[in-house]
Scaffold this active site. Sequence first.
Site, PDB file in Angstrom:
ATOM      1  N   LYS A 142       5.373   9.343   8.311  1.00  0.00           N
ATOM      2  CA  LYS A 142       5.225   8.807   9.666  1.00  0.00           C
ATOM      3  C   LYS A 142       6.291   9.321  10.650  1.00  0.00           C
ATOM      4  O   LYS A 142       6.178  10.425  11.158  1.00  0.00           O
ATOM      5  CB  LYS A 142       5.168   7.276   9.615  1.00  0.00           C
ATOM      6  CG  LYS A 142       3.925   6.764   8.844  1.00  0.00           C
ATOM      7  CD  LYS A 142       3.777   5.275   8.886  1.00  0.00           C
ATOM      8  CE  LYS A 142       2.738   4.794   7.891  1.00  0.00           C
ATOM      9  NZ  LYS A 142       1.402   4.583   8.457  1.00  0.00           N
TER      10      LYS A 142
ATOM     11  N   TYR B 244       0.866  -1.195   0.000  1.00  0.00           N
ATOM     12  CA  TYR B 244       0.000   0.000   0.000  1.00  0.00           C
ATOM     13  C   TYR B 244       0.891   1.230   0.000  1.00  0.00           C
ATOM     14  O   TYR B 244       1.864   1.294   0.746  1.00  0.00           O
ATOM     15  CB  TYR B 244      -0.892  -0.005   1.236  1.00  0.00           C
ATOM     16  CG  TYR B 244      -1.773   1.227   1.416  1.00  0.00           C
ATOM     17  CD1 TYR B 244      -1.513   2.136   2.438  1.00  0.00           C
ATOM     18  CD2 TYR B 244      -2.852   1.478   0.582  1.00  0.00           C
ATOM     19  CE1 TYR B 244      -2.315   3.261   2.620  1.00  0.00           C
ATOM     20  CE2 TYR B 244      -3.658   2.604   0.752  1.00  0.00           C
ATOM     21  CZ  TYR B 244      -3.379   3.491   1.781  1.00  0.00           C
ATOM     22  OH  TYR B 244      -4.168   4.615   1.946  1.00  0.00           O
TER      23      TYR B 244
ATOM     24  N   ASP C  36       9.228   2.823  -1.143  1.00  0.00           N
ATOM     25  CA  ASP C  36       8.276   3.497  -0.266  1.00  0.00           C
ATOM     26  C   ASP C  36       8.664   3.157   1.172  1.00  0.00           C
ATOM     27  O   ASP C  36       8.314   2.097   1.678  1.00  0.00           O
ATOM     28  CB  ASP C  36       6.851   3.036  -0.580  1.00  0.00           C
ATOM     29  CG  ASP C  36       5.853   3.683   0.368  1.00  0.00           C
ATOM     30  OD1 ASP C  36       4.641   3.605   0.096  1.00  0.00           O
ATOM     31  OD2 ASP C  36       6.286   4.255   1.394  1.00  0.00           O
TER      32      ASP C  36
HETATM   33  P1  KE4 Z   1      -0.576   8.381   4.600  1.00  0.00           P
HETATM   34  O1  KE4 Z   1      -1.152   9.096   3.393  1.00  0.00           O
HETATM   35  O2  KE4 Z   1      -1.618   7.549   5.320  1.00  0.00           O
HETATM   36  O3  KE4 Z   1       0.212   9.301   5.532  1.00  0.00           O
HETATM   37  O4  KE4 Z   1       0.531   7.356   4.054  1.00  0.00           O
HETATM   38  C1  KE4 Z   1       0.173   6.404   3.105  1.00  0.00           C
HETATM   39  C2  KE4 Z   1       1.160   5.255   3.166  1.00  0.00           C
HETATM   40  C3  KE4 Z   1       2.147   5.169   2.212  1.00  0.00           C
HETATM   41  N1  KE4 Z   1       3.058   4.166   2.236  1.00  0.00           N
HETATM   42  C4  KE4 Z   1       3.024   3.217   3.196  1.00  0.00           C
HETATM   43  C5  KE4 Z   1       4.042   2.122   3.172  1.00  0.00           C
HETATM   44  C6  KE4 Z   1       2.033   3.257   4.203  1.00  0.00           C
HETATM   45  O5  KE4 Z   1       1.992   2.283   5.148  1.00  0.00           O
HETATM   46  C7  KE4 Z   1       1.081   4.296   4.202  1.00  0.00           C
HETATM   47  C8  KE4 Z   1      -0.032   4.390   5.234  1.00  0.00           C
HETATM   48  N2  KE4 Z   1      -0.152   3.277   6.132  1.00  0.00           N
HETATM   49  C9  KE4 Z   1      -1.476   3.039   6.651  1.00  0.00           C
HETATM   50  C10 KE4 Z   1      -1.548   1.711   7.387  1.00  0.00           C
HETATM   51  N3  KE4 Z   1      -0.377   0.943   7.385  1.00  0.00           N
HETATM   52  C11 KE4 Z   1      -1.913   4.174   7.531  1.00  0.00           C
HETATM   53  C12 KE4 Z   1      -3.144   3.899   8.363  1.00  0.00           C
HETATM   54  C13 KE4 Z   1      -4.398   4.433   7.730  1.00  0.00           C
HETATM   55  O6  KE4 Z   1      -4.591   4.299   6.501  1.00  0.00           O
HETATM   56  O7  KE4 Z   1      -5.224   4.959   8.516  1.00  0.00           O
END
Ligand code: KE4
Length: 425
Positions: A265, A142, A237
């Site tokens: 993060k 993701y 990523d």
């Molecule tokens: P954000 O747009 O949520 O800040 O980041 C997206 C993203 C991009 N790349 C990786 C590897 C990620 O894990 C994420 C976001 N992770 C999710 C769950 N693992 C965030 C939790 C959520 O969607 O509420």
Amino acid sequence: MRDSKSLFEAACRRIPGGVNSPVRAFRGVGGEPFFVARGEGARIWDVEGRSYLDFLGSWGPLILGHAAPTVVAAVTEAAARGTSYGAPTALEVEMAEAITAAYPSIELVRLVSSGTEAALSAIRVARGATGRELLLKFDGCYHGHSDSLLVKAGSGGATFSIPDSAGVPARLAQLTLTAAFNDLDGVRAIFRERGRKIAAVIVEPVAGNMGVVPPRPGFLEGLRELTKAHDAVLIFDEVITGFRVAYGGAQELYGVQPDLTCLGKIIGGGLPVGAYGGSRSLMNHVAPLGAVYQAGTLSGNPLAVAAGLATLARLRDREVYRRLEALGSELERGLRDAAAKANVPLTVNRVGSMLTAFFCDGAVTDYASAKRADTKRYARYFHAMLERGVFLAPSQFEAAFVSLAHTDADIALAGRAAAEALAAA
Ligand code: KE4
């Protein structure tokens, strides 16, 4: 203060699903989410005053734990001077220098406000720089919710993808190819067929979004060789793994340098920050230097950057990664022992302080094998752990995170709770 139940009812009247991000709604585990009143160190408290040992850590950012004093002080101090200017500040230079010092593959870096923005921008740079349109991603990985990335493997052997969300045009989804994580032969076959049209390969170098799945030896190196051979851009990523699995991320841990890196993060210390960066030759394409447009009102926000810098300052002491490794391996051992005693099939995948316990037998090396996990059993385990004051990710296909605020006693408590929860679930 209202209780979680009445807050959730009110939330559902005004917010889709009552939450501002779908996974928070507990649909993966059943039941209704509790509402958080505050966090401190390794714990959070719900609005009814119950406290939980937190192994979610806001999905990864809180490697120092909640309300870390240095982070709170940095944000408070920055806020007292103003919250946003829409003009450059010294803090952003400091963050760019910290990132480029930690990631030799990053010569220029642009701050944004989320991991989604970082990934979609990196892909746009790759397409702009190569003049190519196709993107290759991996099933179960993701990279945020931009259209090109909300796709899943097409039917049959087709490597063309189909939308994985309503609202994503099928024609756009067809520009994204998908392969199985850790399947280098599959990637090789796609490159043989379409290599000259592939702008970029984007990968979580340690998958976290199918649950934790480490790269097989040679997988990342193979992606590096294949993308080089076909003049395609390799994007790591590292939104989860950056500053998590090592100070220099997975690219330091595995010794493979991508062309572009996405971060998020941890670099925001719990406030909204993302970043993407890479070689000058690629990043010179980014406006205002080049023709690839990307912008953001709050990009490089001083409060968020102050929180991130305070977090990175603590992580610069390499001792912290030995501590995180020790805590993570102790938690893994506790889970394995608990599963053995309860005679429950459990596969634990871990890299440093990120781990997932899959409720299945046998190795989990990609999304297909991760999906063998018994999600109903995970849901029972999740609630049994919550009843024992331990908060995990409300989905089998996510990571648990250990922070520097967790103590040996916390890890032991989690192990005891798991032993009871596994026996009961
Ligand atoms: P954000 O747009 O949520 O800040 O980041 C997206 C993203 C991009 N790349 C990786 C590897 C990620 O894990 C994420 C976001 N992770 C999710 C769950 N693992 C965030 C939790 C959520 O969607 O509420």
